[in-house]
Every structure is written in structure tokens, then in C-alpha cells.
Design a protein around this motif. Structure first.
Motif, mmCIF file in Angstrom:
data_model
loop_
_atom_site.group_PDB
_atom_site.id
_atom_site.type_symbol
_atom_site.label_atom_id
_atom_site.label_comp_id
_atom_site.label_asym_id
_atom_site.label_seq_id
_atom_site.Cartn_x
_atom_site.Cartn_y
_atom_site.Cartn_z
ATOM 1 N N VAL A 58 37.420 42.427 41.642
ATOM 2 C CA VAL A 58 38.859 42.687 41.479
ATOM 3 C C VAL A 58 39.095 43.558 40.232
ATOM 4 C CG1 VAL A 58 41.079 41.595 40.920
ATOM 5 C CG2 VAL A 58 39.624 40.614 42.702
ATOM 6 N N GLU A 59 38.380 43.217 39.143
ATOM 7 C CA GLU A 59 38.514 43.988 37.897
ATOM 8 C C GLU A 59 38.056 45.432 38.084
ATOM 9 O OE1 GLU A 59 36.168 41.687 35.136
ATOM 10 O OE2 GLU A 59 37.384 39.906 35.466
ATOM 11 N N CYS A 60 36.977 45.608 38.853
ATOM 12 C CA CYS A 60 36.396 46.950 39.026
ATOM 13 C C CYS A 60 37.148 47.811 40.036
ATOM 14 C CB CYS A 60 34.943 46.835 39.515
ATOM 15 S SG CYS A 60 33.799 46.229 38.277
ATOM 16 N N TYR A 61 37.852 47.177 40.976
ATOM 17 C CA TYR A 61 38.300 47.907 42.159
ATOM 18 C C TYR A 61 39.253 49.080 41.866
ATOM 19 C CZ TYR A 61 39.482 48.769 47.005
ATOM 20 O OH TYR A 61 39.679 49.376 48.217
ATOM 21 N N PRO A 62 40.321 48.891 41.073
ATOM 22 C CA PRO A 62 41.192 50.047 40.817
ATOM 23 C C PRO A 62 40.473 51.152 40.051
ATOM 24 C CG PRO A 62 42.269 47.986 40.189
ATOM 25 C CD PRO A 62 40.827 47.667 40.445
ATOM 26 N N VAL A 63 39.549 50.761 39.166
ATOM 27 C CA VAL A 63 38.762 51.757 38.427
ATOM 28 C C VAL A 63 37.906 52.562 39.416
ATOM 29 C CG1 VAL A 63 36.959 52.086 36.677
ATOM 30 C CG2 VAL A 63 38.743 50.351 36.336
ATOM 31 N N PHE A 64 37.318 51.865 40.383
ATOM 32 C CA PHE A 64 36.537 52.540 41.423
ATOM 33 C C PHE A 64 37.399 53.545 42.183
ATOM 34 C CE2 PHE A 64 35.543 52.390 46.063
ATOM 35 C CZ PHE A 64 34.478 53.279 46.029
ATOM 36 N N LEU B 15 41.499 59.029 32.605
ATOM 37 C CA LEU B 15 41.409 58.580 31.215
ATOM 38 C C LEU B 15 41.687 57.074 31.122
ATOM 39 C CD1 LEU B 15 40.864 60.266 28.663
ATOM 40 C CD2 LEU B 15 43.313 60.202 28.177
ATOM 41 N N SER B 16 42.696 56.609 31.841
ATOM 42 C CA SER B 16 43.036 55.181 31.808
ATOM 43 C C SER B 16 41.939 54.346 32.472
ATOM 44 C CB SER B 16 44.387 54.940 32.480
ATOM 45 O OG SER B 16 44.331 55.266 33.854
ATOM 46 N N VAL B 58 43.921 44.306 33.451
ATOM 47 C CA VAL B 58 43.573 44.327 34.878
ATOM 48 C C VAL B 58 44.819 44.069 35.721
ATOM 49 C CG1 VAL B 58 42.304 43.090 36.689
ATOM 50 C CG2 VAL B 58 41.148 43.680 34.545
ATOM 51 N N GLU B 59 45.638 43.105 35.291
ATOM 52 C CA GLU B 59 46.873 42.777 36.015
ATOM 53 C C GLU B 59 47.846 43.954 36.020
ATOM 54 O OE1 GLU B 59 48.294 39.289 33.964
ATOM 55 O OE2 GLU B 59 46.450 38.192 34.392
ATOM 56 N N CYS B 60 47.921 44.642 34.884
ATOM 57 C CA CYS B 60 48.890 45.740 34.734
ATOM 58 C C CYS B 60 48.446 47.031 35.410
ATOM 59 C CB CYS B 60 49.114 46.047 33.254
ATOM 60 S SG CYS B 60 50.054 44.798 32.379
ATOM 61 N N TYR B 61 47.121 47.217 35.574
ATOM 62 C CA TYR B 61 46.614 48.545 35.876
ATOM 63 C C TYR B 61 47.115 49.148 37.200
ATOM 64 C CZ TYR B 61 43.446 52.510 35.837
ATOM 65 O OH TYR B 61 42.952 53.783 35.861
ATOM 66 N N ASN C 56 46.655 35.628 42.560
ATOM 67 C CA ASN C 56 46.322 35.951 43.946
ATOM 68 C C ASN C 56 46.970 37.279 44.347
ATOM 69 O OD1 ASN C 56 46.820 35.800 47.028
ATOM 70 N ND2 ASN C 56 45.195 34.311 46.650
ATOM 71 N N CYS C 57 48.210 37.505 43.891
ATOM 72 C CA CYS C 57 48.877 38.778 44.178
ATOM 73 C C CYS C 57 48.169 39.933 43.476
ATOM 74 C CB CYS C 57 50.348 38.717 43.757
ATOM 75 S SG CYS C 57 51.300 37.564 44.767
ATOM 76 N N VAL C 58 47.658 39.694 42.269
ATOM 77 C CA VAL C 58 46.890 40.717 41.550
ATOM 78 C C VAL C 58 45.642 41.087 42.353
ATOM 79 C CG1 VAL C 58 45.470 41.147 39.486
ATOM 80 C CG2 VAL C 58 47.736 40.112 39.249
ATOM 81 N N GLU C 59 44.965 40.057 42.892
ATOM 82 C CA GLU C 59 43.755 40.286 43.698
ATOM 83 C C GLU C 59 44.073 41.099 44.961
ATOM 84 O OE1 GLU C 59 42.362 36.305 44.454
ATOM 85 O OE2 GLU C 59 42.200 35.870 42.320
ATOM 86 N N CYS C 60 45.212 40.792 45.580
ATOM 87 C CA CYS C 60 45.578 41.438 46.851
ATOM 88 C C CYS C 60 46.129 42.852 46.675
ATOM 89 C CB CYS C 60 46.647 40.615 47.576
ATOM 90 S SG CYS C 60 46.038 39.078 48.267
ATOM 91 N N TYR C 61 46.709 43.139 45.488
ATOM 92 C CA TYR C 61 47.552 44.321 45.374
ATOM 93 C C TYR C 61 46.846 45.651 45.650
ATOM 94 C CZ TYR C 61 51.396 47.234 43.812
ATOM 95 O OH TYR C 61 52.387 48.167 43.759
ATOM 96 N N PRO C 62 45.674 45.927 45.039
ATOM 97 C CA PRO C 62 45.023 47.206 45.349
ATOM 98 C C PRO C 62 44.603 47.304 46.822
ATOM 99 C CG PRO C 62 44.069 46.207 43.382
ATOM 100 C CD PRO C 62 44.925 45.166 44.025
ATOM 101 N N VAL C 63 44.204 46.169 47.404
ATOM 102 C CA VAL C 63 43.848 46.157 48.829
ATOM 103 C C VAL C 63 45.079 46.512 49.668
ATOM 104 C CG1 VAL C 63 43.024 44.696 50.725
ATOM 105 C CG2 VAL C 63 42.016 44.472 48.438
ATOM 106 N N PHE C 64 46.227 45.963 49.277
ATOM 107 C CA PHE C 64 47.473 46.299 49.966
ATOM 108 C C PHE C 64 47.762 47.796 49.893
ATOM 109 C CE2 PHE C 64 52.103 47.065 49.208
ATOM 110 C CZ PHE C 64 52.498 47.010 50.532
ATOM 111 N N LEU C 65 47.665 48.360 48.691
ATOM 112 C CA LEU C 65 47.982 49.787 48.520
ATOM 113 C C LEU C 65 47.075 50.662 49.386
ATOM 114 C CD1 LEU C 65 48.588 49.919 44.648
ATOM 115 C CD2 LEU C 65 50.324 50.088 46.445
#
Lengths: 140, 140, 140
Positions: A58-64, B15-16, B58-61, C56-65
Motif C-alpha cells: 500500500v505504501e509503495c503503490y502510489p509511488v510505483f 519529485l514527490s 502515505v495517507e495524504c499522497y 481501509n479507505c487509504v488502502e482502497c483509494y489508489p486501486v479505486f483511481l
């Protein structure tokens, strides 16, 4: 828009999103197997390793996603897509190993780092190249 | 696609992403310094503050990325990019402060909130403006 | 770029980002109400449920996008936007229920899963369709 959107990057992104769903489901199954009721996130070591493996993804995913698209849009879509597939494999090796023992997460972890270095360096090169071209009229 | 993609938004995003990698690495180094073995996420207060600082980022990103691109695509790319750079600085002040004490996270936290309000309001204005134009033929 | 960018997907993305901010703020208010000082994330059951609902919403959010944009760019923007609105409602039902009791998170959870299945399946169909067309000259 749809027809112009980078198909390979989209395909790899969707595949990686499905993998995130798969890893989240594994945590749910581990909750049932080890009788760890939500909202608790502590329990037997195997549950905690399964949980942390998912959290790390989860931590890595947006960075990926950012590095994948940076490399894909500004350097090479095919290179980024291949590196993205390696990332998905690396995360699977990482998570599968982590469930077994803390030490067995390391090979997948190092492969993940290698993909991150590759994608972000190539993305950086591509973006800097375009910035020099667009704002400073420098053609390398 | 690459040549048309918004260069400044991509540069700030990458960068972020590198900053997120830097903050993740700091948690890893803090694990070693305080002998907190994975999958544990509890330990001495300084480790826990370092860990939570990263978790909060991580939550904010993903929220940052969505508001950055909303503002950048529908209001102004330069404004969004500048706000994005302020966000990166705000997160660094936040994380550096949080490592020292819980209270010292606040200045960076408030600056982060200010960027979120700016980016999401301008993004909202831009998107509503385009929706009125496209679907209701209202030209403001 | 701004004028060509998919307006409905952007609008739903920004709306969901605002919801994430709202849910994060609720955790902050719950911290104050239950006197749970950061960096601690444990406390009375109601706080822990509020915290986990947001996580849980943080975990789901990038997958949703990713699934939202896959479906919206490669299948249908309107379908994706409608499913995206259902996702936002589902997450609100989930979080509101979870704050009350662990069991009451389930209706919103199942609705969330239904949206994920819909978005990812339609996105997959759209992407495979375009891959067959572009790389294999197969027109279905």
C-alpha cells in the motif's frame, strides 16, 4: 482520449491494481484463519507478517504508479511497461516470502528497489530532457 | 502523448514520489537504529513518531496527486506546480518536526492543509467551470 | 490538455479526494474526543474502528483511481463516473457503519467490492479490446 491513452501503461496499472486486491483479500483470509477480528491488526506472527506485507505494498503503490507513468510518458512506454511487470512479480515474491518469514521478504524487496531506481531514473532523465528542450531550447 | 503531457505536473509528481521513497527509507534506518524488527511497528517513541510521520504522508499522497492534477489540468499548471512544491516542503517540515516531537509536527501539518485547500478549491473551480461550459453551455 | 482531459473522471476523482480528507479529519476529531494522542493509534474501540475505517479507505483509494480511469478511458466515461459515485457512497456507508460497530461495516464493504468488480472487469474488457485492435489487428 481513450484511443490516445498509453495502452501498455494502463494495462500494467490495472494488472497491479488487481494484484493489490489479491493481497488485500489474503489479509482478509488470514484474519479468518487466525481469528483476528477487525479492527485489530495484531495477532499471531504469520498474520502480522501477512498484514505488513500488504501494508508495505500500500505504501509503495502510489509511488510505483507515478514512477511507471513518468518513465512511460517521458522516456519509453515499452521499457516502463516491462519494468512494471517486473515490479508486479517482485511484489509477489516479496509478499509470498514475507508470509513465510521476515527474512524471506528480502529478495522481493531488493528487486522492488531495483525497479524503483530504474523507473525513477529513466523518468527523471526523460522529464529533464523535455524541460531543457521546452523551457531552455536546449536540444541534447 | 509524452510531448503533450503536462511537464511541470509530471516533474512535481516524480519529485514527490522520490520524497516518499526518502521518508520510507528513514523508517527503515530508524528500525535499525532502534532495533525494531519487522513486522513490528511499535517501539521507542522516536521510532513510532518516525513511522507515523511516514504513514501520514502515505495517507495524504494519493489525495495530493488528485488535487495537484485537478488544479493543474483545469485551473493552471504553473499555479498547481508551485503549490505542489510548497506541499513537498510542507511534508518535509512536518516529517522532520514529527521525528523530534509530536508537537513539532504542527507547523508542517498546517502548511500541508493550506496547500490542500488551495489545490482542491482551484481544481473545483476549474472543473465546475468546464462542466458548466461543456454540459450547460454557460460561459462565465 | 485541460480541455481534452476527461471531465467526469476528474470530477469524481476530486470528489473522492475530498471524501478522503473528510474521513481523515474524522480520525483527528476522534483522537480529540477519546484523548488518543499521536503517534498512538490504539485506544477505545470506537476510536480504533474510526481509525481502521479510514485506513481501509487509504488502502482502497489508489486501486479505486486506477480502476476508475481504466474503465473511464477504455470502456465508457459515463459508466465509470456513475460507478465512481456509487463507490463514494459505498465508502461513506462503510465508514459510518464501521464507526458504530465492526459488523455494520459489511453492507458498505460489499457495495465497495461490487463497484471494484464492475470497474475492473469493464476496464479489462476495454483495454483487451484495444490491445487486440492495436497489436493484433483483431476488430471485435
Amino acid at each position: 482520449m481513450g484511443t490516445d491513452a498509453p495502452l501498455l501503461l494502463a494495462a500494467v496499472s490495472l494488472l497491479s491494481a488487481l494484484q493489490m486486491g489479491f493481497l488485500a483479500r489474503r489479509v482478509g483470509l488470514s484474519r479468518i484463519a487466525h481469528k483476528v477480528l477487525p479492527p485489530s491488526v495484531t495477532g499471531p506472527p504469520e498474520f502480522e507478517r501477512t498484514f505488513r506485507a500488504h501494508q508495505n505494498c500500500v505504501e509503495c503503490y502510489p509511488v510505483f504508479l507515478v514512477t511507471l507513468w513518468s518513465c512511460g510518458l517521458f522516456f519509453s512506454e515499452v521499457t516502463a511497461a516491462v519494468a512494471g511487470l517486473v515490479y508486479i512479480i517482485a511484489r509477489q515474491i516479496y509478499a509470498n516470502g514475507y508470509v513465510k518469514s521476515t527474512k524471506k521478504r528480502l529478495p522481493g524487496f531488493y528487486l522492488t528497489m531495483a525497479v524503483f531506481v530504474t523507473l525513477s531514473l529513466l523518468g527523471l532523465v526523460g522529464i529533464l530532457h523535455k524541460i531543457l528542450h521546452k523551457y531552455f531550447k536546449i536540444h541534447l
